[in-house]
Write an enzyme that holds these catalytic residues in place. Structure first.
Site, PDB file in Angstrom:
ATOM      1  N   ASP A 171      -7.849  18.807 -14.358  1.00  0.00           N
ATOM      2  CA  ASP A 171      -8.195  17.489 -14.616  1.00  0.00           C
ATOM      3  C   ASP A 171      -7.817  17.363 -16.064  1.00  0.00           C
ATOM      4  O   ASP A 171      -8.397  17.823 -17.021  1.00  0.00           O
ATOM      5  CB  ASP A 171      -9.692  17.283 -14.481  1.00  0.00           C
ATOM      6  CG  ASP A 171     -10.190  15.745 -14.734  1.00  0.00           C
ATOM      7  OD1 ASP A 171      -9.272  15.073 -15.671  1.00  0.00           O
ATOM      8  OD2 ASP A 171     -10.991  15.350 -14.564  1.00  0.00           O
ATOM      9  N   LYS A 216      -8.519   5.900 -19.146  1.00  0.00           N
ATOM     10  CA  LYS A 216      -9.204   6.463 -20.401  1.00  0.00           C
ATOM     11  C   LYS A 216      -7.854   6.629 -21.412  1.00  0.00           C
ATOM     12  O   LYS A 216      -7.422   5.431 -21.644  1.00  0.00           O
ATOM     13  CB  LYS A 216      -9.424   7.836 -20.217  1.00  0.00           C
ATOM     14  CG  LYS A 216     -10.442   8.136 -18.815  1.00  0.00           C
ATOM     15  CD  LYS A 216     -12.014   7.502 -19.341  1.00  0.00           C
ATOM     16  CE  LYS A 216     -12.803   7.360 -17.994  1.00  0.00           C
ATOM     17  NZ  LYS A 216     -13.163   8.750 -17.295  1.00  0.00           N
ATOM     18  N   ARG A 229       0.962  -1.124   0.016  1.00  0.00           N
ATOM     19  CA  ARG A 229       0.045   0.051   0.066  1.00  0.00           C
ATOM     20  C   ARG A 229       0.983   1.293  -0.043  1.00  0.00           C
ATOM     21  O   ARG A 229       0.550   2.041  -0.474  1.00  0.00           O
ATOM     22  CB  ARG A 229      -0.813  -0.111   1.171  1.00  0.00           C
ATOM     23  CG  ARG A 229      -1.718   1.281   1.263  1.00  0.00           C
ATOM     24  CD  ARG A 229      -2.785   1.095   2.157  1.00  0.00           C
ATOM     25  NE  ARG A 229      -2.788   0.635   3.494  1.00  0.00           N
ATOM     26  CZ  ARG A 229      -2.076   0.648   4.549  1.00  0.00           C
ATOM     27  NH1 ARG A 229      -1.499   1.916   4.560  1.00  0.00           N
ATOM     28  NH2 ARG A 229      -2.122  -0.141   5.439  1.00  0.00           N
ATOM     29  N   TYR A 249     -17.021  16.819 -14.692  1.00  0.00           N
ATOM     30  CA  TYR A 249     -17.153  15.524 -14.760  1.00  0.00           C
ATOM     31  C   TYR A 249     -18.242  15.023 -13.646  1.00  0.00           C
ATOM     32  O   TYR A 249     -18.202  15.352 -12.581  1.00  0.00           O
ATOM     33  CB  TYR A 249     -15.955  14.390 -14.518  1.00  0.00           C
ATOM     34  CG  TYR A 249     -16.012  13.028 -14.590  1.00  0.00           C
ATOM     35  CD1 TYR A 249     -16.562  12.566 -15.840  1.00  0.00           C
ATOM     36  CD2 TYR A 249     -15.895  12.267 -13.628  1.00  0.00           C
ATOM     37  CE1 TYR A 249     -16.761  11.096 -15.673  1.00  0.00           C
ATOM     38  CE2 TYR A 249     -16.400  10.810 -13.428  1.00  0.00           C
ATOM     39  CZ  TYR A 249     -16.864  10.412 -14.723  1.00  0.00           C
ATOM     40  OH  TYR A 249     -16.875   8.837 -14.572  1.00  0.00           O
TER      41      TYR A 249
HETATM   42  C1  LIG Z   1     -13.580   9.140 -16.311  1.00  0.00           C
HETATM   43  C2  LIG Z   1     -13.221  10.492 -15.598  1.00  0.00           C
HETATM   44  C3  LIG Z   1     -12.958  10.605 -14.239  1.00  0.00           C
HETATM   45  C4  LIG Z   1     -13.221   9.673 -13.203  1.00  0.00           C
HETATM   46  O1  LIG Z   1     -12.280   8.733 -13.346  1.00  0.00           O
HETATM   47  P1  LIG Z   1     -12.491   7.067 -13.007  1.00  0.00           P
HETATM   48  O2  LIG Z   1     -11.149   6.537 -13.425  1.00  0.00           O
HETATM   49  O3  LIG Z   1     -13.725   6.532 -13.822  1.00  0.00           O
HETATM   50  O4  LIG Z   1     -12.621   7.130 -11.538  1.00  0.00           O
HETATM   51  C5  LIG Z   1     -12.863  11.924 -13.922  1.00  0.00           C
HETATM   52  N1  LIG Z   1     -12.678  12.933 -14.777  1.00  0.00           N
HETATM   53  C6  LIG Z   1     -12.986  12.688 -16.246  1.00  0.00           C
HETATM   54  C7  LIG Z   1     -12.591  14.061 -17.174  1.00  0.00           C
HETATM   55  C8  LIG Z   1     -13.120  11.534 -16.859  1.00  0.00           C
HETATM   56  O5  LIG Z   1     -13.416  11.440 -17.812  1.00  0.00           O
END
Ligand SMILES: *Cc1c(COP(=O)(O)O)cnc(C)c1O
Length: 384
Positions: free
Chosen positions: A171, A196, A46, A98
């Site tokens: 982000d 992603k 961890r 998001y």
């Molecule tokens: C998918 C997404 C998230 C969240 O991420 P997870 O891996 O699904 O927890 C946050 N910000 C954006 C822009 C996203 O597309």
């Protein structure tokens, strides 16, 4: 070294014990110690794991950051970064944040006494200072945003946040470090859903945060082990493997998206295309300045909600699914799918919005598939 080289080699020396070229998946929870407290830098997974360390070093390098911290999901990264804020303090977020982040802020943190305000992207670019006060600890933006593809001027947001004593978090999931590096534009922390584009193959869920501020980094490492939203070794390895082809994938995502945006823009069954690469997009000039290219995400407005819902189920190559950023093309209806949690928010996704994650298949096949679905749309609209 250039981006493409670092993406493949940074943090990934061949294994000293065996010469393995690829970073091993250190599938272990614990590490033997020579004597009490005498070990090789790892005592419990961890806290640290060599596969995760390789990922953190590589991704930090790609973001131009001194420090990188990996998480079990994008929201794991988000919730950990939100622990830099205390109850009673304020966070200003871009309005069409998001959906999962909005659910977190509005339903988890707000009841605990944290204060959140949601400011439209254009207003953040031109007038963020007016929305900040001495209680504001953090400004949280996405650019381009999900699902509206709004663009925020990162440099302007960073300057306004800093003048008010707040930090700026970006982000960077939609752009990836290949297209945009927020820390070089003044941001304090960059976060990702590595689920992603970074993973890139729709086979892993993960998150990441990076910073060059030593105080923030120390706190994030502490929170990573204390809150425990860490990725396992195999998940870390999958992201590490995905990143190796990030540059080449992103070039193709952008190239395909450019063609598809132009095609949709001239289509009668499409009301409006939201893509920062189009000259008419309100954020086009800012995006051209702060991004290398315009990315692989496109949203568009269909004639009606019913049309949008039917259309997304009609394509064959484009799969109807949530998520984005994989090699395969995905299509979805944000208002009922990814962004259902913002349905009650003042910035809810339009009901006739369709979101595309443009993959790296043949762009001709992708357009032909959309054409079939859109022609049926136009035909059904005429008979109504
Ligand atoms: C998918 C997404 C998230 C969240 O991420 P997870 O891996 O699904 O927890 C946050 N910000 C954006 C822009 C996203 O597309």
């Amino acid at each position: 070294m250039d981006f493409e080289t670092r993406a493949i080699h940074e943090g990934q020396e061949p294994d000293a014990a065996t010469g393995a070229v690829t970073t091993p998946i250190y599938q272990t929870s614990t590490y033997v110690q020579e004597a009490v407290g005498e070990h090789k830098g790892y005592d419990y997974s961890r806290v640290a794991n060599p596969t995760r360390t390789a990922l953190q070093l590589c991704l930090a390098s790609l973001e131009g950051a001194e420090h990188g911290v990996a998480f079990s999901s994008g929201l794991g990264a988000t919730t950990t970064v939100m622990h830099l804020v205390n109850p009673g303090e304020r966070v200003v977020l871009v309005a069409d944040v998001y959906g999962g982040v909005y659910r977190l802020t509005s339903q988890v943190y707000e009841p605990k006494g944290y204060l959140f305000d949601y400011v439209p992207a254009a207003e953040i670019t031109t007038n963020l200072a007016a929305h900040l006060d001495e209680r504001t600890r953090l400004v949280w933006i996405e650019t381009p945003s999900n699902p509206m593809l709004n663009v925020v001027d990162i440099r302007a947001a960073a300057d306004a946040a800093h003048a008010a004593g707040a930090i700026l978090v970006v982000d960077n999931t939609f752009a990836t470090p290949y297209l945009q590096q927020p820390l070089s534009l003044g941001a304090d922390i960059v976060v990702h859903s590595t689920t992603k584009y970074l993973g890139g193959h729709s086979d892993v869920v993960g998150g990441f945060a990076a910073t060059s501020d030593p105080t923030i980094a120390e706190r994030l490492y502490f929170l990573q082990k204390s809150l425990g939203a860490v990725p396992g070794p195999f998940d870390s390895w999958l992201v590490l493997r995905g990143i190796k082809t990030l540059a080449i994938r992103m070039r193709q995502h952008c190239e395909n998206a450019r063609r598809i945006a132009a095609y949709l823009d001239s289509h009668d069954a499409v009301e409006q295309v939201l893509y920062p690469g189009l000259a008419g997009h309100p954020g086009h000039e800012i995006a051209a300045r702060q991004m290398r290219d315009f990315g692989g995400m496109i949203s568009f407005l269909a004639a009606s909600e019913a049309e949008a819902v039917e259309l997304v189920a009609r394509t064959r190559i484009w799969k109807l699914a949530e998520s984005l950023g994989g090699v395969e093309s995905l299509i979805e209806h944000p208002a009922r799918m990814t962004h259902a949690s913002t349905a009650e928010a003042p910035f809810a996704a339009p009901r006739n919005l369709v979101r595309l994650s443009v993959g790296i298949e043949s762009v001709d096949d992708l357009i032909a598939d959309l054409e079939t679905a859109l022609v049926r749309s136009a035909a059904s609209a005429q008979t109504q």
